[in-house]
Design a protein around this motif. Structure first.
Motif, PDB file in Angstrom:
ATOM      1  N   UNK A 384       0.812  -1.212   0.000  1.00 29.19           N
ATOM      2  CA  UNK A 384       0.000   0.000   0.000  1.00 29.19           C
ATOM      3  C   UNK A 384       0.850   1.268   0.000  1.00 29.19           C
ATOM      4  N   UNK A 385       0.294   2.301  -0.639  1.00 30.11           N
ATOM      5  CA  UNK A 385       0.965   3.594  -0.722  1.00 30.11           C
ATOM      6  C   UNK A 385      -0.105   4.679  -0.806  1.00 30.11           C
ATOM      7  N   UNK A 386       0.182   5.860  -0.298  1.00 26.68           N
ATOM      8  CA  UNK A 386      -0.713   6.991  -0.458  1.00 26.68           C
ATOM      9  C   UNK A 386      -1.804   7.080   0.599  1.00 26.68           C
ATOM     10  N   UNK A 410       0.146 -10.756   4.231  1.00 24.66           N
ATOM     11  CA  UNK A 410       1.030  -9.714   4.746  1.00 24.66           C
ATOM     12  C   UNK A 410       0.707  -8.359   4.107  1.00 24.66           C
ATOM     13  N   UNK A 411       0.817  -7.302   4.885  1.00 23.30           N
ATOM     14  CA  UNK A 411       0.537  -5.946   4.408  1.00 23.30           C
ATOM     15  C   UNK A 411       1.771  -5.078   4.641  1.00 23.30           C
ATOM     16  N   UNK A 412       2.194  -4.375   3.580  1.00 28.34           N
ATOM     17  CA  UNK A 412       3.348  -3.487   3.666  1.00 28.34           C
ATOM     18  C   UNK A 412       2.919  -2.064   3.295  1.00 28.34           C
ATOM     19  N   UNK A 413       3.356  -1.082   4.050  1.00 32.84           N
ATOM     20  CA  UNK A 413       3.082   0.328   3.760  1.00 32.84           C
ATOM     21  C   UNK A 413       4.368   0.962   3.235  1.00 32.84           C
ATOM     22  N   UNK A 414       4.289   1.554   2.060  1.00 31.52           N
ATOM     23  CA  UNK A 414       5.470   2.156   1.423  1.00 31.52           C
ATOM     24  C   UNK A 414       5.244   3.647   1.169  1.00 31.52           C
ATOM     25  N   UNK A 418       9.485   3.285  -5.919  1.00 29.04           N
ATOM     26  CA  UNK A 418      10.671   2.417  -5.930  1.00 29.04           C
ATOM     27  C   UNK A 418      10.562   1.384  -4.811  1.00 29.04           C
ATOM     28  N   UNK A 419      10.168   1.854  -3.630  1.00 32.10           N
ATOM     29  CA  UNK A 419      10.012   0.963  -2.481  1.00 32.10           C
ATOM     30  C   UNK A 419       8.875  -0.031  -2.719  1.00 32.10           C
ATOM     31  N   UNK A 420       7.796   0.444  -3.332  1.00 39.12           N
ATOM     32  CA  UNK A 420       6.640  -0.413  -3.642  1.00 39.12           C
ATOM     33  C   UNK A 420       7.052  -1.593  -4.515  1.00 39.12           C
ATOM     34  N   UNK A 421       7.739  -1.302  -5.620  1.00 40.77           N
ATOM     35  CA  UNK A 421       8.116  -2.349  -6.573  1.00 40.77           C
ATOM     36  C   UNK A 421       9.107  -3.321  -5.949  1.00 40.77           C
TER      37      UNK A 421
END
Length: 463
Positions: A384-386, A410-414, A418-421
């Motif tokens: 996730x982002x934004x 799993x959930x990741x916050x970016x 660049x970090x997302x990809x």
């Protein structure tokens, strides 16, 4: 000769004209108005430095500018062209109207001047693909076609080249339709779900804006609407011209429907086969609906052979479930166009396996509750982002609590793409699918969804 255009040309020459927004569509508009002899002032929140070479190009043509935070403070021109995303009732425009200004838009003027029949498409989801399909089918049939609105070339600047025997195909947003008082010859509404509630004051206002695509039709007009969508199905009673329903989920006696795995049409009391569902190479049942909407729009203008030809050759529009690359057995898809939860839910259903989903963006004040079930059923890892990232995360958590499923996602916050990809790639194994389908608009970080998609693709190709 287009007499309406000749009259417009004479009327605008020497007039003080304001154009709000110096963007992709308005730059050709400004050049066109200058060519017609108007005295143009371009208004934009950006500074001269931010506009870069566009400023120098327009200044050389004699354009005046009003830029910066208070760019609208002195707007009182005879004619004002507003940008589509701007509300018509902001104080500056209301004051300008009181002083005698005419406030319009490029699309409103185009409708007034266009000599050719217009087929226009709107909807919350699927309108770009449906518009593109209609354009391609008509071209396949042999018509001289123009593609515009939200996609293609800004067409007002091409008005002198559009002839009566041509066809014009437009994609129209709720913003463009909001103040329209003219409707196209053929209107298509793919569906309506909550969207753009950061600009529209309510869902009712959003629906009312969409309805302008058909409310001003004559009795010779045609309205193509989705029977499976409760909101659009209800429009039949307000239609002035003929109504063509399409349905993927229900059998219809008339309209466009599926029968024995074929898309069939009945508008004259007898059933005709347009093509087999299997003829469509675009993935996903939502694209079957897009073909059904397009078929309803072109039936009577194009035959089944042209429709089937396009179905078997059209591989899709950029940023719509677009395969970017395969790396070490991992496939990366770009569906940056997915700016609402409904679009992402439809895209997730396209794949026959769980995906690593990248989502999030600008918050349009629309609900995300319904996406939770789609995440639990179709996602193995969520990146996730934004600003909407927290809403999407909560939708997942609420569904996990309700259903007991998806606890292991799993959930990741970016904070950057660049970090997302990199996060998505590091959590993938051979055979996985990584999908960008944001369920949100792009304006928190990008100019538009195209720029978001291009940035994503650039990073993916650089891995």
């Amino acid at each position: 000769m287009n007499q309406k255009f000749q009259t417009f040309k004479k009327s605008i020459s020497g007039k003080k004209v304001a154009v709000i927004g110096i963007g992709i569509s308005n730059t050709p508009l400004i050049k066109f108005l200058i060519k017609l002899g108007a005295n143009v002032t371009a208004f934009d929140k950006k500074s001269k430095g931010q506009l870069e070479e566009v400023y120098d190009e327009l200044e050389a043509l004699g354009v005046s500018f009003s830029l910066g935070d208070h760019y609208l403070s002195n707007i009182s021109h005879e004619i004002i062209f507003k940008t589509p995303g701007m509300r018509y009732d902001i104080p500056e425009l209301l004051e300008a109207r009181e002083k005698g200004s005419t406030v319009t838009s490029e699309m409103e003027v185009f409708f007034e001047l266009c000599p050719a029949p217009i087929i226009a498409v709107t909807g919350s989801d699927g309108k770009t693909t449906t518009t593109t399909l209609i354009h391609k089918i008509l071209k396949q049939e042999g018509y001289h076609c123009w593609l515009g609105g939200n996609i293609g070339t800004p067409l007002l600047s091409e008005i002198e080249n559009i002839k009566e025997n041509h066809k014009v195909v437009l994609e129209l947003s709720s913003f463009q339709l909001h103040t329209m008082r003219t409707s196209p010859d053929v209107a298509v509404i793919t569906n309506i779900t909550p969207n753009h509630l950061d600009v529209h004051k309510s869902m009712e206002e959003y629906i009312d804006a969409k309805k302008n695509i058909f409310l001003h039709q004559s009795k010779s007009g045609k309205l193509v609407i989705n029977f499976d969508n409760a909101i659009t199905r209800d429009f039949e009673k307000e239609a002035v011209g003929a109504v063509v329903m399409f349905s993927r989920q229900n059998g219809l006696e008339r309209g466009v429907f599926i029968q024995d795995q074929s898309i069939c049409v009945n508008m004259d009391g007898s059933t005709h086969k347009a093509m087999d569902v299997a003829d469509i190479i675009l993935p996903g049942m939502h694209n079957v609906e897009n073909y059904m909407a397009a078929t309803g729009a072109v039936w009577g203008l194009a035959g089944a052979e042209s429709i089937k030809k396009v179905a078997g050759t059209f591989t899709g529009v950029e940023h719509r479930i677009e395969l970017v690359r395969e790396l070490n057995g991992i496939k990366f898809y770009n569906s940056s166009i997915d700016s609402s939860p409904n679009r992402t839910m439809a895209t997730l259903n396209t794949f026959n396996q769980k995906v690593i989903l990248i989502a999030g963006g600008k918050d349009k004040n629309i609900p995300y509750d319904e996406i939770g079930e789609a995440l639990v059923n179709n996602v193995k890892c969520l990146i996730l982002i934004g600003p909407t990232g927290s809403k999407i995360k909560k939708a997942l958590e609420d569904e996990v609590q309700r259903s007991g499923k998806g606890k292991d996602i799993p959930v990741f916050i970016c904070s950057t793409y660049e970090q997302v990809v990199k996060t998505a790639y590091s959590n993938a194994v051979s055979g996985d699918i990584i999908l960008l389908s944001p369920a949100s608009t792009s304006f928190d970080m990008f100019k538009n969804f195209e720029e978001r998609g291009k940035v994503y693709k650039g990073i993916v190709k650089g891995l």
